[in-house]
Enzyme design. Structure first.
Site, PDB file in Angstrom:
ATOM      1  N   GLY A 120       0.813  -1.212   0.000  1.00 17.73           N
ATOM      2  CA  GLY A 120       0.000   0.000   0.000  1.00 17.73           C
ATOM      3  C   GLY A 120       0.846   1.263   0.000  1.00 17.73           C
ATOM      4  N   LEU A 121       0.185   2.389  -0.009  1.00 13.51           N
ATOM      5  CA  LEU A 121       0.882   3.682  -0.048  1.00 13.51           C
ATOM      6  C   LEU A 121       1.810   3.834   1.158  1.00 13.51           C
ATOM      7  CD1 LEU A 121       1.375   6.556  -1.039  1.00 13.51           C
ATOM      8  CD2 LEU A 121      -0.844   7.209  -0.091  1.00 13.51           C
ATOM      9  N   LEU A 122       1.268   3.632   2.348  1.00 15.56           N
ATOM     10  CA  LEU A 122       2.115   3.769   3.543  1.00 15.56           C
ATOM     11  C   LEU A 122       3.026   2.557   3.712  1.00 15.56           C
ATOM     12  CD1 LEU A 122       2.996   5.217   6.098  1.00 15.56           C
ATOM     13  CD2 LEU A 122       1.084   4.104   7.299  1.00 15.56           C
ATOM     14  N   ASP A 155      -3.528 -13.502   3.535  1.00 16.60           N
ATOM     15  CA  ASP A 155      -4.836 -12.856   3.619  1.00 16.60           C
ATOM     16  C   ASP A 155      -5.225 -12.777   5.095  1.00 16.60           C
ATOM     17  OD1 ASP A 155      -7.405 -11.952   3.503  1.00 16.60           O
ATOM     18  OD2 ASP A 155      -8.065 -13.372   1.961  1.00 16.60           O
ATOM     19  N   ALA A 213      -5.671  -2.496   5.374  1.00 20.25           N
ATOM     20  CA  ALA A 213      -7.079  -2.167   5.638  1.00 20.25           C
ATOM     21  C   ALA A 213      -7.813  -2.108   4.318  1.00 20.25           C
ATOM     22  CB  ALA A 213      -7.181  -0.812   6.342  1.00 20.25           C
ATOM     23  N   THR A 220      -9.404   0.460   2.446  1.00 20.02           N
ATOM     24  CA  THR A 220      -9.244   1.905   2.625  1.00 20.02           C
ATOM     25  C   THR A 220     -10.192   2.739   1.767  1.00 20.02           C
ATOM     26  OG1 THR A 220      -7.481   1.927   0.966  1.00 20.02           O
ATOM     27  CG2 THR A 220      -6.811   1.698   3.259  1.00 20.02           C
ATOM     28  N   TYR A 245     -16.280   3.486   7.187  1.00 16.35           N
ATOM     29  CA  TYR A 245     -14.812   3.369   7.245  1.00 16.35           C
ATOM     30  C   TYR A 245     -14.308   3.822   8.620  1.00 16.35           C
ATOM     31  CZ  TYR A 245      -9.911   4.602   6.447  1.00 16.35           C
ATOM     32  OH  TYR A 245      -8.544   4.719   6.556  1.00 16.35           O
ATOM     33  N   LYS A 290     -12.521   1.529  11.595  1.00 12.57           N
ATOM     34  CA  LYS A 290     -11.170   1.826  12.079  1.00 12.57           C
ATOM     35  C   LYS A 290     -11.207   2.061  13.593  1.00 12.57           C
ATOM     36  CE  LYS A 290      -7.892   2.207   9.915  1.00 12.57           C
ATOM     37  NZ  LYS A 290      -6.888   1.215   9.432  1.00 12.57           N
TER      38      LYS A 290
END
Ligand SMILES: NC(=O)c1ccc[n+]([C@@H]2O[C@H](COP(=O)([O-])OP(=O)(O)OC[C@H]3O[C@@H](n4cnc5c(N)ncnc54)[C@H](OP(=O)(O)O)[C@@H]3O)[C@@H](O)[C@H]2O)c1
Length: 312
Positions: free
Chosen positions: A13-15, A49, A73, A75, A137, A141
């Site tokens: 992912g991005l982070l 997974d 997550a 997202t 969302y 979280k």
């Protein structure tokens, strides 16, 4: 002495990809993603997974981590809204599987939560403010935060927002705005939504530093200053050498989206600054580093694609 073993969930992912890039110097990094990927990342990526409780347990037993940064997550805010069961499974259930697998393992645990746990009615939120999420969302979280702190009170729950360079073919806010500018288009900038985003790589460095402390509970990591999404796009245009006039003030029209968007989710990161002993990066500092990293991230991806990366 061997390096501590760092497990990053959501490593593609991005982070997660920024964590892998930033963490590899001081850690033996192991990345997990849901499915096999061909992206080039400088660590081993395993397809685990998190919805599969037995697979999570096996993977932890095979390589017990010293530090876990749980970044995986579901997202997509609108996807969560239209499929609340999938959102609950991915964001709460998966977290519970990880917690269960780690029971009995003494490791540092950091969780990536979100500014979307707040309703956005006033902004400048501290860790003491009560979360009241507006959408599924944010609710899921928050559910994960609560499950983590009930199971591991010594864990660190980070609420944040960020942008950066993706290694997967998808766009963060910064990439999307820049893509439109480079295509000669105007960029609609929302004047009615406010946030305090960090560059993902700045956030990754802060997380790795905090992993080495014993700070626990909830912590806000955000840019030292907040701004509207319109102002963010104007500043991005200036840093990348585009005329700020190409950013067109507009309203989010949040009512047209599946999920409600909180209006002002700027976070107060004073507690984090006190723990770290320095102020958090400003939006300007983030955007300058975003500019500097573009070539580095893209060259690493190209090298990986031609077989020289350290991927799988
Ligand atoms: N982006 C933001 O602005 C923002 C703001 C605040 C908080 N956050 C939080 O920050 C974290 C990272 O966000 P991001 O934007 O970097 O994420 P992202 O780019 O959407 O990537 C999500 C990652 O999670 C993995 N994943 C999803 N479902 C999984 C499953 N069932 N099992 C294993 N892995 C799974 C994905 O793997 P595959 O690619 O294989 O599916 C991918 O690696 C998330 O917890 C998010 O809630 C994000």
């Amino acid at each position: 002495m061997s390096k501590p073993r760092l497990l990053v969930t959501g490593a593609t992912g991005l982070l997660g990809s920024a964590l892998v890039r930033e963490g590899r110097a001081g850690h033996d990094v192991q990345g997990w993603a849901r499915q096999p990927h061909t992206v080039a990342l400088p660590c081993r990526i395993e397809a685990v997974d998190l919805l599969d409780e037995a697979a999570v347990s096996c993977a932890v037993e095979a390589a017990p981590p010293d530090i876990v940064i749980h970044s995986a997550a579901l997202t997509s805010v609108d996807r969560c809204e239209s499929d609340p069961s999938a959102a609950t499974a991915a964001n709460v259930g998966a977290t519970q599987h990880l917690l269960k697998a780690l029971r009995g393992h003494a490791c540092r645990f950091l969780f990536i939560s979100t500014d979307a746990v707040f309703d956005g009615m006033r902004g400048g939120y501290t860790e003491e403010d009560a979360p009241t999420p507006l959408n599924v969302y944010g609710q899921t979280k928050l559910g994960a935060e609560q499950a983590i702190l009930a199971d591991r009170p010594e864990a660190l729950v980070i609420r944040t927002a960020f942008y950066g360079w993706n290694v997967l073919p998808k766009e963060s806010l910064g990439e999307w705005a820049l893509g439109r500018l480079r295509a000669g288009e105007t960029v609609p900038g929302f004047t009615d939504l406010f946030f305090s985003p960090l560059l993902a790589d700045h956030l990754a460095r802060l997380l790795l530093t905090l992993a080495g402390t014993n700070s626990a509970g909830i912590l806000h990591l955000a840019s030292a200053d907040g701004c509207s999404k319109f102002d963010f796009a104007v500043r991005l245009a200036a840093v990348f050498g585009f005329p700020p006039g190409r950013i067109v003030p507009s309203l989010s029209g949040a009512g047209r989206l599946a999920a409600a968007r909180p209006r002002n989710v700027t976070l107060n990161a004073g507690r984090a600054a006190a723990i770290l002993g320095r102020p958090l990066p400003t939006i300007e500092e983030g955007l300058r580093e975003f500019l500097r990293l573009e070539l580095i991230v893209k060259q690493a991806s190209l090298a990986g694609a031609s077989g020289h990366g350290g991927g799988r």
